[in-house]
Design a protein around this motif. Structure first.
Motif, PDB file in Angstrom:
ATOM      1  N   PHE A  45       0.819  -1.216   0.000  1.00 25.81           N
ATOM      2  CA  PHE A  45       0.000   0.000   0.000  1.00 25.81           C
ATOM      3  C   PHE A  45       0.854   1.268   0.000  1.00 25.81           C
ATOM      4  N   TYR A  46       2.042   1.170   0.591  1.00 23.64           N
ATOM      5  CA  TYR A  46       2.726   2.385   1.041  1.00 23.64           C
ATOM      6  C   TYR A  46       3.768   2.953   0.089  1.00 23.64           C
ATOM      7  N   ASP A  47       3.355   3.332  -1.134  1.00 23.27           N
ATOM      8  CA  ASP A  47       4.233   4.208  -1.912  1.00 23.27           C
ATOM      9  C   ASP A  47       3.975   5.624  -1.375  1.00 23.27           C
ATOM     10  N   ARG A  56      -3.808  10.516   6.136  1.00 21.04           N
ATOM     11  CA  ARG A  56      -5.161  11.096   6.142  1.00 21.04           C
ATOM     12  C   ARG A  56      -6.164  10.178   6.835  1.00 21.04           C
ATOM     13  N   ILE A  57      -5.982   8.870   6.687  1.00 21.39           N
ATOM     14  CA  ILE A  57      -6.848   7.921   7.423  1.00 21.39           C
ATOM     15  C   ILE A  57      -6.761   8.221   8.915  1.00 21.39           C
ATOM     16  N   CYS A  58      -5.529   8.440   9.371  1.00 21.90           N
ATOM     17  CA  CYS A  58      -5.308   8.654  10.812  1.00 21.90           C
ATOM     18  C   CYS A  58      -6.029   9.894  11.332  1.00 21.90           C
ATOM     19  N   GLY A 170      -0.381  -0.933  15.757  1.00 25.15           N
ATOM     20  CA  GLY A 170      -1.257  -2.082  15.527  1.00 25.15           C
ATOM     21  C   GLY A 170      -0.866  -2.889  14.304  1.00 25.15           C
ATOM     22  N   THR A 171       0.341  -2.611  13.774  1.00 31.56           N
ATOM     23  CA  THR A 171       0.772  -3.291  12.550  1.00 31.56           C
ATOM     24  C   THR A 171       0.980  -4.791  12.742  1.00 31.56           C
ATOM     25  N   LEU A 172       1.213  -5.234  13.981  1.00 33.93           N
ATOM     26  CA  LEU A 172       1.291  -6.678  14.229  1.00 33.93           C
ATOM     27  C   LEU A 172       0.029  -7.369  13.709  1.00 33.93           C
ATOM     28  N   VAL A 220     -11.553   7.900   2.376  1.00 37.17           N
ATOM     29  CA  VAL A 220     -10.087   7.888   2.346  1.00 37.17           C
ATOM     30  C   VAL A 220      -9.550   6.458   2.384  1.00 37.17           C
ATOM     31  N   THR A 221     -10.157   5.613   3.220  1.00 40.18           N
ATOM     32  CA  THR A 221      -9.693   4.219   3.289  1.00 40.18           C
ATOM     33  C   THR A 221      -9.954   3.493   1.970  1.00 40.18           C
ATOM     34  N   ALA A 222     -11.081   3.813   1.340  1.00 41.05           N
ATOM     35  CA  ALA A 222     -11.377   3.207   0.031  1.00 41.05           C
ATOM     36  C   ALA A 222     -10.294   3.590  -0.980  1.00 41.05           C
ATOM     37  N   ILE A 291      -5.465  -7.950   6.266  1.00 43.11           N
ATOM     38  CA  ILE A 291      -6.158  -8.337   7.488  1.00 43.11           C
ATOM     39  C   ILE A 291      -5.562  -7.485   8.606  1.00 43.11           C
ATOM     40  N   SER A 292      -6.402  -7.103   9.545  1.00 45.91           N
ATOM     41  CA  SER A 292      -5.942  -6.289  10.671  1.00 45.91           C
ATOM     42  C   SER A 292      -6.531  -6.910  11.938  1.00 45.91           C
ATOM     43  N   ALA A 293      -5.727  -7.744  12.581  1.00 46.19           N
ATOM     44  CA  ALA A 293      -6.215  -8.516  13.724  1.00 46.19           C
ATOM     45  C   ALA A 293      -6.507  -7.622  14.927  1.00 46.19           C
TER      46      ALA A 293
HETATM   47  C1  AVJ Z   1      -0.999   0.446   9.773  1.00 39.45           C
HETATM   48  C2  AVJ Z   1      -1.655  -1.833   9.701  1.00 39.45           C
HETATM   49  C3  AVJ Z   1      -2.024  -0.545  11.668  1.00 39.45           C
HETATM   50  O1  AVJ Z   1      -4.520  -2.063  10.191  1.00 39.45           O
HETATM   51  O2  AVJ Z   1      -5.320  -0.254  11.055  1.00 39.45           O
HETATM   52  C4  AVJ Z   1      -5.610   1.541   8.199  1.00 39.45           C
HETATM   53  C5  AVJ Z   1      -3.522   0.033   8.259  1.00 39.45           C
HETATM   54  N1  AVJ Z   1      -5.561  -0.114   6.825  1.00 39.45           N
HETATM   55  N2  AVJ Z   1      -6.744   1.543   7.493  1.00 39.45           N
HETATM   56  C6  AVJ Z   1      -4.508  -0.843  10.360  1.00 39.45           C
HETATM   57  C7  AVJ Z   1      -4.863   0.483   7.777  1.00 39.45           C
HETATM   58  C8  AVJ Z   1      -6.711   0.559   6.652  1.00 39.45           C
HETATM   59  C9  AVJ Z   1      -3.363  -0.027   9.736  1.00 39.45           C
HETATM   60  N3  AVJ Z   1      -2.024  -0.486  10.200  1.00 39.45           N
END
Ligand code: AVJ
Length: 330
Positions: A45-47, A56-58, A170-172, A220-222, A291-293
């Motif tokens: 995702f991260y270019d 911007r999501i943040c 939360g990247t784990l 933005v997430t889309a 996936i984001s556990a």
């Molecule tokens: C960067 C992996 C923690 O999973 O919440 C945010 C990435 N994907 N919105 C997450 C993300 C869609 C984010 N991490």
């Protein structure tokens, strides 16, 4: 004469990314798009555009993890600094180090701060952060590593004093359960008995809250999700029509993870020039992109234990949305 230390003396940046690294995307695309259930790993995702979209999501009101983790850090950094007595901070996926600054300041206030070891794939980001931080903290040394934290952890320098290894955001959660434990074992190898892992993990909660965080009203997430197709177009000479894919985000109860997918709005064939490959999509066929556990404290404890780590502190916000954990070798 007094020896003079210049800022440059306190900054080392080593780049471990090599020619083989464009292959990583090519291999992932070849492997992931020819599977019966199509899939691409989220790291692509991260270019530059993707990193901007993530920033911007943040800032979206629905996306709670970043601001919640930051609030926990603001609240508890002094305690983390005191409890660990750490003189060095190793950070995986350091990015712009916004959150890290809070912790580094707490270590500086505690009088223990000596070294920061950021690891990130973007060289410019590592250099900028290194230069800013040595200016902000007299006496701080920065040893930056430009590389992939899944492949280059062996280049983390020997510890210089009590160490915190931080993996925030939360990247784990991007790892599937098996590889998550394997990765935690890799992290555990960076720790001696006096060292700590500081881990940011999103917590299990009302699925509606989670799903909204990954499908913000502003879209933005889309856009972030579709950006991975633009990366493949640019890097591998492909002809994806990103707008022909619908953003899908749903919480999988059983697996306790949020899943993002891209759903083909119609039947199509995509040519990937660099691979000499044509990929067919059936109408409504889905491609998993992330996936984001989400964790319960119990599962976190179990995963840490499987990696030989013991939970020392679980720091959460009052709504129990997000957790920062401190753990150490058992
Ligand atoms: C960067 C992996 C923690 O999973 O919440 C945010 C990435 N994907 N919105 C997450 C993300 C869609 C984010 N991490």
């Amino acid at each position: 004469m007094e020896p003079v230390t210049t800022l440059e003396d306190r900054v080392v940046v080593r780049n471990y990314l090599g020619a083989g690294d464009e292959r990583a995307l090519a291999d992932d695309v070849l492997d992931g798009l020819t599977r019966p259930f199509k899939e691409l790993p989220p790291k692509h995702f991260y270019d530059a555009a993707g990193a901007d979209l993530f920033d911007r999501i943040c800032e979206q009101p629905e996306y709670y993890p970043t601001r919640t983790e930051r609030a926990i850090l603001v609240e508890r950094s002094a305690e983390i600094a005191a409890l660990t007595g750490a003189s060095e901070l190793v950070e995986l996926g350091s990015g712009t180090a916004v959150k890290t600054r809070i912790l580094l300041q707490a270590m500086a206030d505690a009088g223990t701060l000596e070294r920061y070891v950021p690891i990130d794939v973007t060289e410019g980001m590592v250099r900028d952060v290194a230069e800013q931080l040595v200016e902000e903290h007299p006496g701080l040394a920065v040893h930056g590593i430009v590389g992939d934290f899944e492949r280059h952890l062996q280049h983390v320098p020997e510890p210089d004093g009590p160490r915190i290894v931080a993996f925030l955001g939360g990247t784990l959660g991007n790892f599937t359960p098996g590889s998550r434990r394997r990765f935690l074992r890799q992290l555990a190898k960076l720790l001696r008995p006096q060292d700590f892992l500081l881990l940011g993990t999103d917590l299990v909660k009302d699925p509606a809250i989670i799903e909204a965080a990954y499908d913000d009203a502003a879209g933005v997430t889309a856009a972030f999700n579709r950006n991975v197709l633009k990366v493949v177009n640019a890097e591998l000479d492909a002809d994806f029509d990103p707008e022909a894919f619908e953003h899908v985000a749903f919480y999988d109860h059983e697996r306790e993870w949020l899943e993002m997918r891209l759903r083909a709005s119609r039947k199509m064939s995509v040519h990937i020039g660099a691979l000499g490959l044509d990929i067919d999509f059936a109408p409504r066929e889905e491609l998993r992109t992330e996936i984001s556990a989400k964790f319960t404290p119990e599962r976190l404890r179990d995963d840490l234990a499987a990696a030989g780590l013991e939970l020392a502190e679980l720091l959460t916000d009052t709504d129990r949305m997000f957790a920062l954990s401190l753990s150490r070798p058992r």
